[in-house]
Scaffold this motif. Structure first.
Motif, PDB file in Angstrom:
ATOM      1  N   GLY A 110     -35.085  37.990  -0.485  1.00 50.72           N
ATOM      2  CA  GLY A 110     -35.248  36.715   0.205  1.00 50.72           C
ATOM      3  C   GLY A 110     -34.044  35.813   0.245  1.00 50.72           C
ATOM      4  O   GLY A 110     -34.128  34.688   0.758  1.00 50.72           O
ATOM      5  N   ALA A 111     -32.898  36.280  -0.268  1.00 52.85           N
ATOM      6  CA  ALA A 111     -31.690  35.450  -0.240  1.00 52.85           C
ATOM      7  C   ALA A 111     -30.467  36.328  -0.530  1.00 52.85           C
ATOM      8  O   ALA A 111     -30.609  37.474  -0.987  1.00 52.85           O
ATOM      9  CB  ALA A 111     -31.776  34.326  -1.270  1.00 52.85           C
ATOM     10  N   ASP A 112     -29.282  35.787  -0.264  1.00 50.24           N
ATOM     11  CA  ASP A 112     -28.046  36.543  -0.467  1.00 50.24           C
ATOM     12  C   ASP A 112     -27.589  36.476  -1.919  1.00 50.24           C
ATOM     13  O   ASP A 112     -26.482  36.020  -2.230  1.00 50.24           O
ATOM     14  CB  ASP A 112     -26.949  36.022   0.456  1.00 50.24           C
ATOM     15  N   TYR A 113     -28.443  36.943  -2.823  1.00 52.03           N
ATOM     16  CA  TYR A 113     -28.071  36.997  -4.232  1.00 52.03           C
ATOM     17  C   TYR A 113     -27.010  38.081  -4.432  1.00 52.03           C
ATOM     18  O   TYR A 113     -26.969  39.067  -3.686  1.00 52.03           O
ATOM     19  CB  TYR A 113     -29.296  37.330  -5.087  1.00 52.03           C
ATOM     20  N   PRO A 114     -26.155  37.931  -5.448  1.00 48.01           N
ATOM     21  CA  PRO A 114     -25.215  39.015  -5.759  1.00 48.01           C
ATOM     22  C   PRO A 114     -25.983  40.277  -6.138  1.00 48.01           C
ATOM     23  O   PRO A 114     -26.929  40.219  -6.918  1.00 48.01           O
ATOM     24  CB  PRO A 114     -24.426  38.466  -6.956  1.00 48.01           C
ATOM     25  N   VAL A 115     -25.568  41.414  -5.566  1.00 48.88           N
ATOM     26  CA  VAL A 115     -26.253  42.681  -5.813  1.00 48.88           C
ATOM     27  C   VAL A 115     -25.250  43.763  -6.173  1.00 48.88           C
ATOM     28  O   VAL A 115     -24.249  43.948  -5.473  1.00 48.88           O
ATOM     29  CB  VAL A 115     -27.066  43.141  -4.587  1.00 48.88           C
ATOM     30  N   ILE A 116     -25.524  44.457  -7.266  1.00 49.73           N
ATOM     31  CA  ILE A 116     -24.794  45.675  -7.612  1.00 49.73           C
ATOM     32  C   ILE A 116     -25.711  46.841  -7.308  1.00 49.73           C
ATOM     33  O   ILE A 116     -26.867  46.863  -7.732  1.00 49.73           O
ATOM     34  CB  ILE A 116     -24.394  45.696  -9.092  1.00 49.73           C
ATOM     35  N   ARG A 117     -25.201  47.787  -6.542  1.00 50.64           N
ATOM     36  CA  ARG A 117     -25.956  49.010  -6.269  1.00 50.64           C
ATOM     37  C   ARG A 117     -25.367  50.126  -7.117  1.00 50.64           C
ATOM     38  O   ARG A 117     -24.151  50.335  -7.109  1.00 50.64           O
ATOM     39  CB  ARG A 117     -25.870  49.364  -4.784  1.00 50.64           C
ATOM     40  N   LEU A 118     -26.204  50.833  -7.847  1.00 53.05           N
ATOM     41  CA  LEU A 118     -25.719  51.891  -8.718  1.00 53.05           C
ATOM     42  C   LEU A 118     -26.536  53.150  -8.542  1.00 53.05           C
ATOM     43  O   LEU A 118     -27.714  53.109  -8.196  1.00 53.05           O
ATOM     44  CB  LEU A 118     -25.734  51.450 -10.181  1.00 53.05           C
ATOM     45  N   MET A 119     -25.888  54.282  -8.771  1.00 48.62           N
ATOM     46  CA  MET A 119     -26.536  55.582  -8.704  1.00 48.62           C
ATOM     47  C   MET A 119     -26.279  56.329 -10.014  1.00 48.62           C
ATOM     48  O   MET A 119     -25.239  56.977 -10.175  1.00 48.62           O
ATOM     49  CB  MET A 119     -26.002  56.392  -7.523  1.00 48.62           C
TER      50      MET A 119
END
Length: 268
Positions: A110-119
């Motif tokens: 719902g907002a442009d929060y900081p996001v880390i994508r990890l695999m």
């Protein structure tokens, strides 16, 4: 460094990363939440951290791991969105859901929060994993702290997000492919008369040793193969049979199939 770290989901992968995070957290507070509270409590008791609920993690933690399957992510983020929206401090979401981009996580949250994508992959549980990661709207210092936090899990490598799905198809799915090969090698040895327990141990150690040899020497896999294949010897005959049965083509196709499925998960 993150002073409070939370996990929403403590399944196999979430639990493995929680184990690594406790080691790399440098005294930071670690909170665990799971759909089955008893599961989070059991892991918390093992690791010496705190079990709680999703809302508390969402409200209090600076780094929030979203440890649920892609098809469950929308429901999870919808349930905690009001809590996240009410926060005045900075926090980072860390998603390990295959196929879901960092921007998609922001949309669902719902907002442009900081996001880390990890695999991550399953060997992270024993400190021998591979974790690729990237960030959207994340500060360089936060990415560095994230890498330090998960270092006890194994190789933690920052990549462009466009490479994440390919990386997942290799190292994320790869343990299953490696295990299948180890099982097949052991079966072959059993067929030749080797006891089952010894065959499994030898197959696993041979795979581990070969991987270590390539890592430490930097040798190309083909060079490692050539070093074992003496002219007119046993190994080259085994290699010949593998080639005749499409071994390498099947391995390549397996990674491509996993890659295509990962991309489909994101579109779904």
């Amino acid at each position: 460094m993150f002073q409070s770290i939370g996990f929403l989901g403590t399944g196999q992968m979430g639990g493995a990363l929680a184990r690594a995070a406790v080691k790399g957290a440098q005294g930071a507070r670690v909170l665990l939440a799971n759909r089955t509270p008893a599961k989070a409590q059991a892991l918390a008791d093992q690791l010496g951290c705190q079990a709680t609920d999703n809302q508390t993690v969402a409200a209090q933690c600076q780094l929030i791991f979203l440890g649920v399957k892609p098809q469950m992510m929308e429901g999870l983020l919808k349930s905690i969105a009001p809590v996240l929206a009410g926060r005045k401090d900075r926090f980072v979401l860390a998603s390990m859901a295959a196929g879901l981009t960092a921007r998609r996580i922001q949309e669902l949250a719902g907002a442009d929060y900081p996001v880390i994508r990890l695999m991550p992959n399953t060997p992270a549980e024993v400190g021998a994993g591979v974790i690729q990661f990237c960030g959207v709207d994340v500060e360089p210092g936060e990415l560095k702290d994230f890498q330090t936090l998960l270092a006890p899990a194994g190789l933690v490598d920052q990549v462009d997000e466009g490479l994440i799905d390919a990386a997942c198809a290799l190292s994320g799915c790869g343990p299953a492919f490696c295990a299948l090969l180890a099982e097949a090698l052991a079966d072959g040895a059993v067929a030749c008369g080797l006891p089952r327990d010894k065959a499994r141990r030898y197959a696993a150690q041979t795979m581990e040793g070969t991987a270590k040899l390539m890592r430490q020497t930097g040798a190309h896999p083909g060079a490692v193969k050539d070093a074992v294949c003496s002219p007119g010897g046993s190994t080259i005959q085994g290699v010949r049979v593998l080639e005749a049965n499409g071994f390498r083509a099947a391995a390549i196709d397996a990674v491509i199939a996993a890659f295509e499925k990962t991309q489909a998960l994101g579109k779904g």
